[in-house]
Design a protein around this motif. Sequence first.
Motif, PDB file in Angstrom:
ATOM      1  N   GLU A  63       3.421  61.308  72.528  1.00  0.00           N
ATOM      2  CA  GLU A  63       3.288  62.330  73.568  1.00  0.00           C
ATOM      3  C   GLU A  63       2.898  63.690  72.988  1.00  0.00           C
ATOM      4  OE1 GLU A  63       7.111  62.343  75.351  1.00  0.00           O
ATOM      5  OE2 GLU A  63       6.851  60.418  76.394  1.00  0.00           O
ATOM      6  N   ASN A  64       3.069  63.851  71.675  1.00  0.00           N
ATOM      7  CA  ASN A  64       2.872  65.151  71.028  1.00  0.00           C
ATOM      8  C   ASN A  64       1.590  65.140  70.190  1.00  0.00           C
ATOM      9  OD1 ASN A  64       3.248  67.014  68.561  1.00  0.00           O
ATOM     10  ND2 ASN A  64       4.858  67.712  69.950  1.00  0.00           N
ATOM     11  N   PRO A  65       0.721  66.177  70.292  1.00  0.00           N
ATOM     12  CA  PRO A  65      -0.517  66.185  69.491  1.00  0.00           C
ATOM     13  C   PRO A  65      -0.266  66.039  67.988  1.00  0.00           C
ATOM     14  CG  PRO A  65      -0.620  67.863  71.186  1.00  0.00           C
ATOM     15  CD  PRO A  65       0.773  67.320  71.222  1.00  0.00           C
ATOM     16  N   SER A  66       0.746  66.727  67.464  1.00  0.00           N
ATOM     17  CA  SER A  66       1.066  66.588  66.042  1.00  0.00           C
ATOM     18  C   SER A  66       1.752  65.253  65.770  1.00  0.00           C
ATOM     19  CB  SER A  66       1.975  67.736  65.588  1.00  0.00           C
ATOM     20  OG  SER A  66       1.287  68.968  65.649  1.00  0.00           O
ATOM     21  N   GLY A  67       2.502  64.792  66.752  1.00  0.00           N
ATOM     22  CA  GLY A  67       3.162  63.498  66.595  1.00  0.00           C
ATOM     23  C   GLY A  67       2.159  62.370  66.438  1.00  0.00           C
ATOM     24  N   ARG A  68       1.027  62.473  67.141  1.00  0.00           N
ATOM     25  CA  ARG A  68       0.000  61.434  67.018  1.00  0.00           C
ATOM     26  C   ARG A  68      -0.603  61.429  65.609  1.00  0.00           C
ATOM     27  NH1 ARG A  68      -0.570  62.876  72.550  1.00  0.00           N
ATOM     28  NH2 ARG A  68      -2.257  64.393  72.290  1.00  0.00           N
ATOM     29  N   LEU A  69      -0.671  62.596  64.978  1.00  0.00           N
ATOM     30  CA  LEU A  69      -1.138  62.636  63.585  1.00  0.00           C
ATOM     31  C   LEU A  69      -0.112  62.005  62.652  1.00  0.00           C
ATOM     32  CD1 LEU A  69      -2.797  66.179  63.381  1.00  0.00           C
ATOM     33  CD2 LEU A  69      -3.921  63.956  63.528  1.00  0.00           C
ATOM     34  N   HIS A  70       1.166  62.190  62.940  1.00  0.00           N
ATOM     35  CA  HIS A  70       2.211  61.496  62.169  1.00  0.00           C
ATOM     36  C   HIS A  70       2.046  59.986  62.280  1.00  0.00           C
ATOM     37  CE1 HIS A  70       5.030  64.415  60.465  1.00  0.00           C
ATOM     38  NE2 HIS A  70       4.849  65.170  61.542  1.00  0.00           N
ATOM     39  N   LEU A  71       1.771  59.517  63.489  1.00  0.00           N
ATOM     40  CA  LEU A  71       1.588  58.074  63.688  1.00  0.00           C
ATOM     41  C   LEU A  71       0.352  57.581  62.937  1.00  0.00           C
ATOM     42  CD1 LEU A  71       2.411  57.774  67.498  1.00  0.00           C
ATOM     43  CD2 LEU A  71       3.824  57.027  65.560  1.00  0.00           C
ATOM     44  N   ALA A  72      -0.722  58.391  62.950  1.00  0.00           N
ATOM     45  CA  ALA A  72      -1.928  58.004  62.213  1.00  0.00           C
ATOM     46  C   ALA A  72      -1.647  57.918  60.720  1.00  0.00           C
ATOM     47  CB  ALA A  72      -3.046  59.006  62.483  1.00  0.00           C
ATOM     48  N   LEU A  73      -0.848  58.851  60.210  1.00  0.00           N
ATOM     49  CA  LEU A  73      -0.493  58.824  58.786  1.00  0.00           C
ATOM     50  C   LEU A  73       0.324  57.578  58.468  1.00  0.00           C
ATOM     51  CD1 LEU A  73      -0.480  60.133  56.005  1.00  0.00           C
ATOM     52  CD2 LEU A  73       1.470  61.527  56.732  1.00  0.00           C
ATOM     53  N   MET A  74       1.255  57.243  59.320  1.00  0.00           N
ATOM     54  CA  MET A  74       2.034  56.014  59.115  1.00  0.00           C
ATOM     55  C   MET A  74       1.119  54.789  59.176  1.00  0.00           C
ATOM     56  SD  MET A  74       5.545  56.794  61.254  1.00  0.00           S
ATOM     57  CE  MET A  74       6.303  55.244  60.775  1.00  0.00           C
ATOM     58  N   GLY A  75       0.153  54.820  60.091  1.00  0.00           N
ATOM     59  CA  GLY A  75      -0.803  53.717  60.163  1.00  0.00           C
ATOM     60  C   GLY A  75      -1.625  53.611  58.892  1.00  0.00           C
ATOM     61  N   ALA A  76      -2.042  54.758  58.332  1.00  0.00           N
ATOM     62  CA  ALA A  76      -2.823  54.752  57.090  1.00  0.00           C
ATOM     63  C   ALA A  76      -2.008  54.226  55.920  1.00  0.00           C
ATOM     64  CB  ALA A  76      -3.317  56.170  56.790  1.00  0.00           C
ATOM     65  N   GLU A  77      -0.694  54.403  55.991  1.00  0.00           N
ATOM     66  CA  GLU A  77       0.196  53.909  54.927  1.00  0.00           C
ATOM     67  C   GLU A  77       0.604  52.460  55.137  1.00  0.00           C
ATOM     68  OE1 GLU A  77       3.264  56.779  55.443  1.00  0.00           O
ATOM     69  OE2 GLU A  77       2.435  58.178  53.956  1.00  0.00           O
ATOM     70  N   GLY A  78       0.151  51.868  56.247  1.00  0.00           N
ATOM     71  CA  GLY A  78       0.477  50.470  56.523  1.00  0.00           C
ATOM     72  C   GLY A  78       1.879  50.253  57.045  1.00  0.00           C
ATOM     73  N   ALA A  79       2.484  51.285  57.640  1.00  0.00           N
ATOM     74  CA  ALA A  79       3.884  51.201  58.060  1.00  0.00           C
ATOM     75  C   ALA A  79       4.111  50.292  59.258  1.00  0.00           C
ATOM     76  CB  ALA A  79       4.409  52.609  58.379  1.00  0.00           C
ATOM     77  N   PHE A  80       3.056  49.972  60.025  1.00  0.00           N
ATOM     78  CA  PHE A  80       3.244  49.203  61.266  1.00  0.00           C
ATOM     79  C   PHE A  80       2.843  47.735  61.137  1.00  0.00           C
ATOM     80  CE2 PHE A  80       2.485  53.615  62.764  1.00  0.00           C
ATOM     81  CZ  PHE A  80       3.727  53.838  63.346  1.00  0.00           C
ATOM     82  N   LYS A  81       2.575  47.297  59.919  1.00  0.00           N
ATOM     83  CA  LYS A  81       2.111  45.918  59.742  1.00  0.00           C
ATOM     84  C   LYS A  81       3.120  44.891  60.243  1.00  0.00           C
ATOM     85  CE  LYS A  81      -1.035  46.691  55.862  1.00  0.00           C
ATOM     86  NZ  LYS A  81      -1.319  46.438  54.427  1.00  0.00           N
ATOM     87  N   ASN A  82       4.388  45.194  60.066  1.00  0.00           N
ATOM     88  CA  ASN A  82       5.426  44.217  60.428  1.00  0.00           C
ATOM     89  C   ASN A  82       6.169  44.599  61.699  1.00  0.00           C
ATOM     90  OD1 ASN A  82       4.882  42.704  58.043  1.00  0.00           O
ATOM     91  ND2 ASN A  82       6.101  44.177  56.860  1.00  0.00           N
TER      92      ASN A  82
END
Length: 519
Positions: free
Chosen positions: A323-342
């Motif tokens: 819901e937050n513009p900066s929060g979406r960048l946090h999620l993108a960073l986690m995605g780049a680190e592979g945090a959501f694979k599992n």
Amino acid sequence: MRDKIGEGKIYRIVPKGKKLTLPKIDYTTTEGQLAALKNPAVHVRAFAMQKLTEQGAAVLPELESMVKNEDNPFFRARAIWVLAAMGAQGIHSILPLMEDANEEIVLTTLRALATYAPDQLLDEALRMAKEGSPLIRRELALLLREEDWGETSEIYKELIKAYDGADPWYRNALGIGMKDNAETYFQENIAQLSAENWSPQVASLVWEWRPEVAVPALQARLENEDLALEERDLALETLAFIFEKEAAEAVKKTAEMEGILGEKAQWWLHFRKYNEWSSFLQDWDAPIVLPDAQPNLLALKAQLKDSLTNLEKKQLAFNRLAENPSGRLHLALMGAEGAFKNYNLDFSAVNKDEKRPSVLKLLRHYFGSEKAIDEEGVLSLRKDPVAGKVKAIQNCATCHKIAGSGNEIGPDLSQIGQKMDYLTLVNAIVQPDAAVGFGSEAYLIALKNGAVLLGLLQAAGPVVTVLDFQGQRHIIPAEEVVNRKQLPISLMPGPTEMDLKAQDIADIAAFLIQSHTSN
């Protein structure tokens, strides 16, 4: 290296079906020595040079004939070096080559004279400085650097007079050649000039030389608002490479200005505080302006990463970050680190409210499907460069300069038609991730205060400089950065994120491909 084992194999590659024979090398005869001088093997021709030099005047006619009659310039050059090593007679025979039609032969002759007859080189240098090409003048600037300034000062004046203010190789040669005498030249020839009236040639050479005595003049240029921004910026950059207290003080004064020069001066002070200006800036504290703190986002991110958090709470934390513009960048960073694979989470909320094209593209890369435009379909369309001009200014000038207007997040597109053809440019627009230029790599940078930046990493050291995707430059102490991640995609949005149709791309490319976009 494809050789992962490191065997160090050497392969001999020959034309198919051709049988090669070893050449017979005869060092006992003049004819054999001359043949060996043409050999591609360094050790063979080096030994041939030695044997020919030992013969002295007896082989002068043969070597002179090689210089005069050979078509291969490399063979001629080798003969010049042998002749130069033979003393006065050999030197005399190569002097006419200073007028040779082949500049590489003239260059070789200069180098041979510098090695074996430096006094003879000085006799010829002033004339060559006046009449020679930029290639020859550059070489003279380098060859004469060890000679007495009293004998070379007039020669260097001619070389400087011929500098066009733009040739970086010529400028660098003058920088090397004048290293020990630039201060003297500045005091005798430039100091009396009004700083505001420096020619581009003078400003460029002072940038190369960085003489301490130039600090007052550089500061005057930096503070002169009548000069173009580029000229003042060059003065600032020159000061930043003069490792004296006066230069540091001048940059500190500039840092108090508003605008891009003040911002750049701040960056230089940040950077120099940890190296050459450390003793001058001990009492200077950098003003730190960080992006707004987001501690609540850090708490949500920690909840999402916590292995003890159940799936329902993870989904809730994900949705609140989305819901937050900066929060979406946090999620993108986690995605780049592979945090959501599992994680078996619903990612649909992350793209729903995102309006920023660069961020939308990033989120689609990690949490959704990336939509493509048919490149062949674009190439098949009729194109209208007049309509393309309007569309380019509306869509591309946000990040690129076009005919002097726009931003500098991406490369300048004003002369892109000189670098790419129409097909290549369409490909670059349709598939911006296919070839990301060096220096244009996108990064996500996370800060201790919970903020995340998406942009170009312009400097990484004691001070981290980030140009974000909206064109804002951030200068951040390295200790405030907790993570930085280079992304596999370009910062440039794709056509779908920009809401560009195939016809829009065809028109924009048709406009940009022109030699001069101002037309």
